[in-house]
Design an enzyme around this catalytic site. Structure first.
Site, PDB file in Angstrom:
ATOM      1  N   GLU A  39       4.100  -6.696   1.740  1.00 35.20           N
ATOM      2  CA  GLU A  39       3.731  -7.086   0.371  1.00 35.20           C
ATOM      3  C   GLU A  39       3.649  -5.865  -0.536  1.00 35.20           C
ATOM      4  O   GLU A  39       2.590  -5.574  -1.094  1.00 35.20           O
ATOM      5  CB  GLU A  39       2.358  -7.771   0.397  1.00 35.20           C
ATOM      6  CG  GLU A  39       2.259  -8.973   1.305  1.00 35.20           C
ATOM      7  CD  GLU A  39       0.818  -9.418   1.529  1.00 35.20           C
ATOM      8  OE1 GLU A  39      -0.127  -8.640   1.302  1.00 35.20           O
ATOM      9  OE2 GLU A  39       0.644 -10.572   1.941  1.00 35.20           O
ATOM     10  N   PRO A  40       4.746  -5.124  -0.694  1.00 34.63           N
ATOM     11  CA  PRO A  40       4.666  -3.930  -1.532  1.00 34.63           C
ATOM     12  C   PRO A  40       4.616  -4.278  -3.023  1.00 34.63           C
ATOM     13  O   PRO A  40       5.294  -5.195  -3.470  1.00 34.63           O
ATOM     14  CB  PRO A  40       5.965  -3.190  -1.206  1.00 34.63           C
ATOM     15  CG  PRO A  40       6.906  -4.270  -0.798  1.00 34.63           C
ATOM     16  CD  PRO A  40       6.089  -5.355  -0.148  1.00 34.63           C
ATOM     17  N   GLY A  41       3.807  -3.555  -3.756  1.00 34.54           N
ATOM     18  CA  GLY A  41       3.759  -3.725  -5.211  1.00 34.54           C
ATOM     19  C   GLY A  41       4.111  -2.418  -5.898  1.00 34.54           C
ATOM     20  O   GLY A  41       5.179  -2.239  -6.465  1.00 34.54           O
ATOM     21  N   ARG A  42       3.194  -1.445  -5.755  1.00 36.57           N
ATOM     22  CA  ARG A  42       3.335  -0.165  -6.449  1.00 36.57           C
ATOM     23  C   ARG A  42       4.637   0.570  -6.088  1.00 36.57           C
ATOM     24  O   ARG A  42       5.278   1.163  -6.949  1.00 36.57           O
ATOM     25  CB  ARG A  42       2.139   0.721  -6.073  1.00 36.57           C
ATOM     26  CG  ARG A  42       2.021   1.997  -6.849  1.00 36.57           C
ATOM     27  CD  ARG A  42       0.918   2.890  -6.251  1.00 36.57           C
ATOM     28  NE  ARG A  42      -0.297   2.183  -5.977  1.00 36.57           N
ATOM     29  CZ  ARG A  42      -1.324   2.080  -6.828  1.00 36.57           C
ATOM     30  NH1 ARG A  42      -1.275   2.673  -7.995  1.00 36.57           N
ATOM     31  NH2 ARG A  42      -2.403   1.398  -6.506  1.00 36.57           N
ATOM     32  N   TYR A  63      -9.781   4.643 -12.712  1.00 36.77           N
ATOM     33  CA  TYR A  63      -9.718   5.397 -11.444  1.00 36.77           C
ATOM     34  C   TYR A  63      -9.609   6.896 -11.664  1.00 36.77           C
ATOM     35  O   TYR A  63      -9.310   7.619 -10.715  1.00 36.77           O
ATOM     36  CB  TYR A  63      -8.474   5.021 -10.633  1.00 36.77           C
ATOM     37  CG  TYR A  63      -8.163   3.572 -10.427  1.00 36.77           C
ATOM     38  CD1 TYR A  63      -9.055   2.733  -9.761  1.00 36.77           C
ATOM     39  CD2 TYR A  63      -6.949   3.037 -10.841  1.00 36.77           C
ATOM     40  CE1 TYR A  63      -8.725   1.412  -9.534  1.00 36.77           C
ATOM     41  CE2 TYR A  63      -6.619   1.708 -10.614  1.00 36.77           C
ATOM     42  CZ  TYR A  63      -7.527   0.906  -9.961  1.00 36.77           C
ATOM     43  OH  TYR A  63      -7.192  -0.398  -9.732  1.00 36.77           O
ATOM     44  N   CYS A 110     -12.918   2.309 -29.103  1.00 39.13           N
ATOM     45  CA  CYS A 110     -14.259   2.857 -29.291  1.00 39.13           C
ATOM     46  C   CYS A 110     -14.993   3.011 -27.955  1.00 39.13           C
ATOM     47  O   CYS A 110     -15.992   2.329 -27.700  1.00 39.13           O
ATOM     48  CB  CYS A 110     -15.050   1.972 -30.240  1.00 39.13           C
ATOM     49  SG  CYS A 110     -14.237   1.875 -31.815  1.00 39.13           S
ATOM     50  N   TYR A 129       0.288  -1.797 -12.040  1.00 37.51           N
ATOM     51  CA  TYR A 129      -1.115  -1.894 -12.457  1.00 37.51           C
ATOM     52  C   TYR A 129      -1.280  -1.312 -13.868  1.00 37.51           C
ATOM     53  O   TYR A 129      -2.285  -0.672 -14.172  1.00 37.51           O
ATOM     54  CB  TYR A 129      -2.035  -1.214 -11.427  1.00 37.51           C
ATOM     55  CG  TYR A 129      -1.802  -1.777 -10.037  1.00 37.51           C
ATOM     56  CD1 TYR A 129      -2.271  -3.046  -9.714  1.00 37.51           C
ATOM     57  CD2 TYR A 129      -1.043  -1.091  -9.079  1.00 37.51           C
ATOM     58  CE1 TYR A 129      -2.021  -3.607  -8.469  1.00 37.51           C
ATOM     59  CE2 TYR A 129      -0.776  -1.646  -7.837  1.00 37.51           C
ATOM     60  CZ  TYR A 129      -1.267  -2.898  -7.535  1.00 37.51           C
ATOM     61  OH  TYR A 129      -1.005  -3.451  -6.314  1.00 37.51           O
ATOM     62  N   GLY A 175       0.781  -1.236   0.000  1.00 34.74           N
ATOM     63  CA  GLY A 175       0.000   0.000   0.000  1.00 34.74           C
ATOM     64  C   GLY A 175       0.809   1.280   0.000  1.00 34.74           C
ATOM     65  O   GLY A 175       0.223   2.360  -0.106  1.00 34.74           O
TER      66      GLY A 175
HETATM   67  C1  LIG Z   1      -3.388  -8.047   0.141  1.00 34.90           C
HETATM   68  C2  LIG Z   1      -2.607  -7.130  -0.705  1.00 34.90           C
HETATM   69  N1  LIG Z   1      -1.274  -7.083  -0.518  1.00 34.90           N
HETATM   70  C3  LIG Z   1      -0.504  -6.261  -1.268  1.00 34.90           C
HETATM   71  C4  LIG Z   1      -1.054  -5.430  -2.232  1.00 34.90           C
HETATM   72  C5  LIG Z   1      -0.143  -4.538  -3.015  1.00 34.90           C
HETATM   73  O1  LIG Z   1      -0.487  -3.217  -2.830  1.00 34.90           O
HETATM   74  P1  LIG Z   1       0.436  -2.036  -3.336  1.00 34.90           P
HETATM   75  O2  LIG Z   1       0.700  -2.269  -4.785  1.00 34.90           O
HETATM   76  O3  LIG Z   1      -0.373  -0.825  -3.101  1.00 34.90           O
HETATM   77  O4  LIG Z   1       1.680  -2.062  -2.527  1.00 34.90           O
HETATM   78  C6  LIG Z   1      -2.430  -5.441  -2.450  1.00 34.90           C
HETATM   79  C7  LIG Z   1      -3.042  -4.555  -3.448  1.00 34.90           C
HETATM   80  O5  LIG Z   1      -4.138  -4.145  -3.417  1.00 34.90           O
HETATM   81  C8  LIG Z   1      -3.235  -6.316  -1.655  1.00 34.90           C
HETATM   82  O6  LIG Z   1      -4.559  -6.367  -1.807  1.00 34.90           O
END
Ligand SMILES: Cc1ncc(COP(=O)(O)O)c(C=O)c1O
Length: 415
Positions: free
Chosen positions: A273-276, A316, A342, A371, A239
């Site tokens: 669990e970082p993604g973004r 979004y 379209c 994303y 997050g």
């Molecule tokens: C359970 C969980 N972990 C990790 C993430 C990754 O989030 P972010 O990309 O914001 O770090 C998400 C994304 O919604 C999630 O639902």
């Protein structure tokens, strides 16, 4: 925009001009700076080095195999939400015990696959899921390691589509159901419950909600320990926000300042669990202007990418910086940047001041590493774009462009 910089009026990824990649690979196309991914991972990893921890990169943000492999080499785990993501994590070399399997709708087949692989944790999102995992594990004569995801009812102050920790969302177990959860786990002999999970939302730009969630989790862990559950691991999800348009998101160390004392008091292991945060500003989308269209007083840059490549603006109303890959960067004209699809929702920017552009000009959409490609579709029968990875002065096509043949490969005409 780590890994991307202007040199002599040309945008570069590391040592490679983006225009060179576009000439070689065509457009639309994604470009990822591997060193940028690695340095973002390193920032989080270092921030938590004083406690036992695992940074499990969230594949849902960007599941390119070269990216996952680069992070796995630095010790990253993987947060996955489907059998497909688990497959990709393993293919890229993530050790099974570093895989965390989340998601509200795991099927029995996916659960069995994860048990066979020997993953680190199932992040369990409901009471029926505890029972389902228990049943699959019992039949396989295995013990399933579980973390239960609780919904701490903390507002992350982000877009409501990416708010996940409030009690009215579909994610996690409502804290009010704790008694029932404990009873269920006591009855389920094929699960081992040793971790608590909470993820409250994405693109957070304040540390406060993370601190609040950590404190809710701390109380919960203490209570569970009093009840006899040996909870030794805390997963605080992802997050962490990034800069899309001038936001000043906290550094990893600022979140850590709130989280570390909780983990130390609990003497627990931390999972994140970082993604973004790792991927967002480590990638861009390249696209060319097909037409400059004047419609009354309005000017449209019609480009060769659309919502099929990057859906975030349509989904979004997300803001992405856009700039010409070459030449003057000074904004002089107010335009809409739109795709060829379209749908009137197919746009990248509305009423945006941008430099003058001509047919054929190359544009860069920044902050597209998270994303972006993963949410791509073939809507309007548009082949998925290639993904290119860059390191230093070298680049490589890490995923090829789909072909029209690929689009029909799985179909069989009824005759
Ligand atoms: C359970 C969980 N972990 C990790 C993430 C990754 O989030 P972010 O990309 O914001 O770090 C998400 C994304 O919604 C999630 O639902």
């Amino acid at each position: 925009m780590h890994g991307f910089h202007l040199k002599n009026n040309r945008w570069h990824s590391d040592g490679v001009p983006l225009s060179r990649i576009a000439e070689k690979v065509g457009t639309p196309c994604y470009v990822y700076s591997l060193p940028a991914f690695e340095s973002q991972f390193g920032e989080i990893d270092r921030a938590y080095r004083s406690v036992p921890h695992l940074v499990a990169y969230s594949l849902k943000a960007n599941g390119n195999l070269s990216v996952i492999r680069a992070l796995a080499r630095l010790g990253s785990g993987a947060d996955v939400v489907s059998g497909g993501e688990l497959f990709k994590a393993r293919k890229a070399g993530v050790p099974a015990e570093k895989v965390i399997f989340a998601g509200v709708g795991k099927t029995d087949d996916e659960i069995a696959y994860a048990l066979k692989e020997g993953i680190g944790y199932f992040n369990v999102e409901s009471i029926p899921e505890i029972k389902a995992i228990n049943e699959v594990a019992r039949k396989m004569k295995k013990i399933a390691p579980i973390a239960i995801r609780f919904n701490p009812d903390v507002d992350p102050h982000t877009h409501h589509y990416i708010t996940t920790g409030k009690k009215e969302t579909k994610f996690g177990v409502y804290l009010g159901d704790l008694e029932l959860v404990m009873k269920t786990v006591r009855e389920c002999r094929s699960v081992r419950w040793t971790a608590v999970h909470a993820h409250i939302g994405s693109q957070m730009t304040q540390t406060g909600p993370v601190g609040m969630a950590a404190r809710v989790v701390e109380k919960l862990v203490l209570r569970l320990r009093r009840e006899g559950f040996a909870i030794h691991t805390v997963n605080l999800g992802g997050g962490y926000g990034i800069d899309y348009r001038g936001e000043k998101p906290p550094k990893a160390s600022q979140y850590a300042r709130l989280v570390l004392p909780v983990i130390q008091r609990l003497n627990a292991t931390l999972i994140l669990e970082p993604g973004r945060f790792i991927s967002g500003n480590s990638g861009v989308l390249l696209m060319r202007v097909i037409y400059v269209k004047q419609s009354g007083s309005k000017t449209f840059y019609i480009v060769d990418a659309g919502m099929s490549e990057l859906i975030r603006p349509s989904l979004y109303d997300a803001y992405h910086r856009i700039a010409p890959a070459l030449g003057p960067q000074k904004p002089v004209k107010t335009v809409d940047v739109v795709g060829p699809i379209c749908e009137s929702g197919d746009f990248f920017a509305k009423n945006r001041k941008l430099p003058l552009a001509r047919r054929g000009d190359l544009l860069v959409v920044f902050s597209a590493g998270a994303y972006g490609s993963v949410m791509g579709s073939t809507y309007n029968a548009r082949p998925l774009p290639p993904e290119v990875v860059v390191r230093g002065t070298r680049f490589q096509v890490a995923r090829q462009r789909q072909t029209w043949q690929d689009l029909v490969r799985l179909e069989k005409i009824w005759s």
